[in-house]
Scaffold this motif. Structure first.
Motif, PDB file in Angstrom:
ATOM      1  N   THR A 142      46.729  13.072   8.469  1.00 13.31           N
ATOM      2  CA  THR A 142      47.891  12.188   8.674  1.00 13.31           C
ATOM      3  C   THR A 142      48.003  11.143   7.558  1.00 13.31           C
ATOM      4  OG1 THR A 142      47.796  12.600  11.044  1.00 13.31           O
ATOM      5  CG2 THR A 142      49.028  10.657  10.341  1.00 13.31           C
ATOM      6  N   ARG A 167      44.456   0.303  13.725  1.00 15.98           N
ATOM      7  CA  ARG A 167      43.191   0.396  12.979  1.00 15.98           C
ATOM      8  C   ARG A 167      42.345   1.556  13.469  1.00 15.98           C
ATOM      9  NH1 ARG A 167      39.741  -4.745  15.438  1.00 15.98           N
ATOM     10  NH2 ARG A 167      40.688  -4.682  17.493  1.00 15.98           N
ATOM     11  N   SER A 168      42.985   2.644  13.887  1.00 14.37           N
ATOM     12  CA  SER A 168      42.188   3.782  14.364  1.00 14.37           C
ATOM     13  C   SER A 168      41.489   4.452  13.194  1.00 14.37           C
ATOM     14  CB  SER A 168      43.086   4.793  15.083  1.00 14.37           C
ATOM     15  OG  SER A 168      43.899   5.460  14.147  1.00 14.37           O
ATOM     16  N   HIS A 190      46.232  -5.341  14.308  1.00 14.11           N
ATOM     17  CA  HIS A 190      45.790  -4.634  15.519  1.00 14.11           C
ATOM     18  C   HIS A 190      46.162  -5.466  16.733  1.00 14.11           C
ATOM     19  CE1 HIS A 190      42.565  -7.505  15.160  1.00 14.11           C
ATOM     20  NE2 HIS A 190      42.456  -7.119  13.887  1.00 14.11           N
ATOM     21  N   SER A 191      45.641  -5.075  17.888  1.00 13.46           N
ATOM     22  CA  SER A 191      46.107  -5.726  19.121  1.00 13.46           C
ATOM     23  C   SER A 191      45.680  -7.192  19.219  1.00 13.46           C
ATOM     24  CB  SER A 191      45.611  -4.954  20.344  1.00 13.46           C
ATOM     25  OG  SER A 191      44.213  -5.044  20.440  1.00 13.46           O
ATOM     26  N   GLY A 211      51.299   3.655  18.807  1.00 10.95           N
ATOM     27  CA  GLY A 211      51.419   4.408  20.054  1.00 10.95           C
ATOM     28  C   GLY A 211      52.189   3.641  21.104  1.00 10.95           C
ATOM     29  N   VAL A 230      54.356   6.388  12.278  1.00  4.52           N
ATOM     30  CA  VAL A 230      53.394   7.443  12.631  1.00  4.52           C
ATOM     31  C   VAL A 230      53.478   7.776  14.127  1.00  4.52           C
ATOM     32  CG1 VAL A 230      50.959   8.126  12.473  1.00  4.52           C
ATOM     33  CG2 VAL A 230      51.866   6.493  10.844  1.00  4.52           C
ATOM     34  N   ILE A 232      54.001   8.789  17.924  1.00  5.52           N
ATOM     35  CA  ILE A 232      54.618   9.882  18.681  1.00  5.52           C
ATOM     36  C   ILE A 232      54.526   9.470  20.144  1.00  5.52           C
ATOM     37  CG2 ILE A 232      54.530  12.331  19.321  1.00  5.52           C
ATOM     38  CD1 ILE A 232      53.111  12.904  16.701  1.00  5.52           C
ATOM     39  N   THR A 266      51.424  16.158   8.641  1.00  4.28           N
ATOM     40  CA  THR A 266      50.030  16.275   9.104  1.00  4.28           C
ATOM     41  C   THR A 266      49.603  17.744   9.100  1.00  4.28           C
ATOM     42  OG1 THR A 266      50.228  14.283  10.445  1.00  4.28           O
ATOM     43  CG2 THR A 266      48.510  15.815  11.097  1.00  4.28           C
TER      44      THR A 266
HETATM   45  P1  NDP Z   1      45.005   4.584  18.695  1.00  2.00           P
HETATM   46  O1  NDP Z   1      45.366   4.367  20.115  1.00  2.00           O
HETATM   47  O2  NDP Z   1      43.660   5.122  18.345  1.00  2.00           O
HETATM   48  O3  NDP Z   1      45.191   3.214  17.908  1.00  2.00           O
HETATM   49  C1  NDP Z   1      46.290   2.392  18.134  1.00  2.00           C
HETATM   50  C2  NDP Z   1      46.142   1.146  17.326  1.00  2.00           C
HETATM   51  O4  NDP Z   1      47.267   0.316  17.604  1.00  2.00           O
HETATM   52  C3  NDP Z   1      44.893   0.340  17.659  1.00  2.00           C
HETATM   53  O5  NDP Z   1      44.258  -0.101  16.476  1.00  2.00           O
HETATM   54  C4  NDP Z   1      45.425  -0.837  18.475  1.00  2.00           C
HETATM   55  O6  NDP Z   1      44.716  -2.035  18.278  1.00  2.00           O
HETATM   56  C5  NDP Z   1      46.809  -0.987  17.892  1.00  2.00           C
HETATM   57  N1  NDP Z   1      47.666  -1.637  18.876  1.00  2.00           N
HETATM   58  C6  NDP Z   1      47.885  -1.279  20.168  1.00  2.00           C
HETATM   59  N2  NDP Z   1      48.702  -2.162  20.764  1.00  2.00           N
HETATM   60  C7  NDP Z   1      48.996  -3.089  19.835  1.00  2.00           C
HETATM   61  C8  NDP Z   1      49.778  -4.263  19.843  1.00  2.00           C
HETATM   62  N3  NDP Z   1      50.429  -4.666  20.951  1.00  2.00           N
HETATM   63  N4  NDP Z   1      49.859  -4.980  18.718  1.00  2.00           N
HETATM   64  C9  NDP Z   1      49.208  -4.594  17.600  1.00  2.00           C
HETATM   65  N5  NDP Z   1      48.455  -3.493  17.521  1.00  2.00           N
HETATM   66  C10 NDP Z   1      48.351  -2.755  18.629  1.00  2.00           C
HETATM   67  O7  NDP Z   1      46.158   5.480  18.102  1.00  2.00           O
HETATM   68  P2  NDP Z   1      46.228   6.476  16.832  1.00  2.00           P
HETATM   69  O8  NDP Z   1      45.995   5.732  15.571  1.00  2.00           O
HETATM   70  O9  NDP Z   1      45.462   7.682  17.122  1.00  2.00           O
HETATM   71  O10 NDP Z   1      47.773   6.883  16.920  1.00  2.00           O
HETATM   72  C11 NDP Z   1      48.799   5.936  16.822  1.00  2.00           C
HETATM   73  C12 NDP Z   1      50.115   6.634  17.083  1.00  2.00           C
HETATM   74  O11 NDP Z   1      50.303   7.624  16.080  1.00  2.00           O
HETATM   75  C13 NDP Z   1      50.201   7.370  18.418  1.00  2.00           C
HETATM   76  O12 NDP Z   1      51.536   7.322  18.875  1.00  2.00           O
HETATM   77  C14 NDP Z   1      49.837   8.790  18.058  1.00  2.00           C
HETATM   78  O13 NDP Z   1      50.406   9.726  18.951  1.00  2.00           O
HETATM   79  C15 NDP Z   1      50.457   8.902  16.693  1.00  2.00           C
HETATM   80  N6  NDP Z   1      49.846   9.891  15.829  1.00  2.00           N
HETATM   81  C16 NDP Z   1      50.683  10.682  15.138  1.00  2.00           C
HETATM   82  C17 NDP Z   1      50.201  11.609  14.265  1.00  2.00           C
HETATM   83  C18 NDP Z   1      51.161  12.437  13.491  1.00  2.00           C
HETATM   84  O14 NDP Z   1      50.793  13.450  12.970  1.00  2.00           O
HETATM   85  N7  NDP Z   1      52.427  11.997  13.394  1.00  2.00           N
HETATM   86  C19 NDP Z   1      48.768  11.818  14.077  1.00  2.00           C
HETATM   87  C20 NDP Z   1      47.962  10.856  14.796  1.00  2.00           C
HETATM   88  C21 NDP Z   1      48.494   9.947  15.650  1.00  2.00           C
HETATM   89  P3  NDP Z   1      43.181  -2.237  18.764  1.00  2.00           P
HETATM   90  O15 NDP Z   1      42.363  -1.477  17.781  1.00  2.00           O
HETATM   91  O16 NDP Z   1      42.987  -3.692  18.699  1.00  2.00           O
HETATM   92  O17 NDP Z   1      43.111  -1.661  20.139  1.00  2.00           O
END
Ligand code: NDP
Length: 283
Positions: A142, A167-168, A190-191, A211, A230, A232, A266
């Motif tokens: 990705t 920050r995943s 991040h959150s 997300g 990004v 979905i 991706t």
């Molecule tokens: P994760 O759930 O692993 O990470 C989400 C991140 O967003 C975390 O770092 C979290 O912070 C942060 N976050 C959540 N809520 C808030 C907020 N209110 N304010 C600020 N930051 C926030 O998700 P992924 O990285 O795996 O995926 C993210 C999105 O991308 C999803 O919708 C997923 O479906 C999509 N995706 C799409 C792909 C593609 O091919 N298009 C591939 C992979 C993912 P914290 O770390 O503090 O919890």
């Protein structure tokens, strides 16, 4: 300003044609057919869709595709045994274990069990470490796709303010490293980030990987920013990104749609990584 659309579907189709040519060339010159093993444990509906898309793309590109569907109750030892067999199978050049895994299985152990040379997701600690150190590695699909989309804009990255929300390990952190390696000034939110909108509004390049549907609203976006969505999110109305597309596209210079932006890239990067690994002598 109305944004140009960064058409990931079109770019991904072009890349897939190139990969297909590469596969045919490899077959003709070495007799080797690149093989990708995809392992799906359980029946998470989204995972099933992703695995189906990956298998279809694999077959279209001329790869050998080995799909292993295991029940949700599969013990960790059994999955590790399968990975060991795939590691030793010369017809398999890439191994992908679809995440998430059921609770009895530790994803970190599973990822670490994949031979780094067959890790086409770029999640193995060796590949993560090499990315961190700026060494050649298998880049995660990705973030790699995001960088390709940014290249398509023709805009320089050097010196730009890049803000990543999320920050995943699979998106936020690696894309931050890749942008840093291109000399962007990178902020990861991040959150727990305070006053996130202020950070976001500084961004020349804004990557949303959260997300949460339509989280990034127009007031969080600088006029002329490049916006990569990004996210979905499956809602009743269909797939929705993390960006409020309509209003944001009135401010951005470039924007990725959902669907048809990062998602198809991706899969294209997965194919590219598999071909690349198959070309390596040690694979
Ligand atoms: P994760 O759930 O692993 O990470 C989400 C991140 O967003 C975390 O770092 C979290 O912070 C942060 N976050 C959540 N809520 C808030 C907020 N209110 N304010 C600020 N930051 C926030 O998700 P992924 O990285 O795996 O995926 C993210 C999105 O991308 C999803 O919708 C997923 O479906 C999509 N995706 C799409 C792909 C593609 O091919 N298009 C591939 C992979 C993912 P914290 O770390 O503090 O919890």
């Amino acid at each position: 300003m109305t944004a140009h659309i960064l058409d990931g579907k079109k770019l991904a189709a072009e890349i897939r044609v190139e990969v297909k040519k590469g596969v045919a060339e490899m077959k003709a010159t070495t007799g080797t057919v690149p093989g990708l093993a995809v392992v799906l444990v359980g029946d998470n509906p989204a995972s099933k869709v992703y695995v189906g898309q990956k298998e279809k793309a694999c077959l279209e590109a001329g790869f050998a595709s080995f799909l292993h569907r295991l029940p949700a109750s599969t013990p960790q030892g059994e999955l590790l045994g399968l990975i060991e067999r795939l590691n030793g199978d010369p017809s398999v050049h890439g191994i992908l274990v679809q995440l998430p895994l059921p609770p009895q299985i530790d994803p970190d152990m599973v990822i670490a069990a994949i031979k780094p040379e067959k890790d086409v997701d770029g999640f193995h600690p060796v590949n993560v470490g090499r990315l961190m150190a700026g060494l050649p590695c298998c880049e995660p699909c990705t973030p790699k796709g995001i960088m390709r989309l940014l290249e398509e804009t023709g805009l320089p990255i050097e010196g730009k303010e890049a803000v990543i929300i999320g920050r995943s390990n699979i998106v936020g952190k690696p894309v931050a490293l890749m942008l840093l390696s291109k000399s962007a000034t990178v902020t990861i939110c991040h959150s727990k980030t305070r006053d996130l909108a202020t950070h976001a509004r500084r961004a020349d390049i804004l990557v949303a990987a959260i997300g949460k549907p339509r989280f990034v609203t127009a007031d969080m976006v600088k006029e002329g920013a490049v916006v990569i969505d990004v996210g979905i999110n499956r809602l009743d109305e269909g797939l929705v990104g993390d960006v409020d597309y309509g209003p944001v596209s009135e401010k951005a210079s470039w924007i990725t749609p959902v669907p048809g932006g990062v998602g198809p890239m991706t899969i294209a990067m997965l194919l590219e990584n598999t071909l690349h690994q198959a070309r390596k002598p040690e694979a």
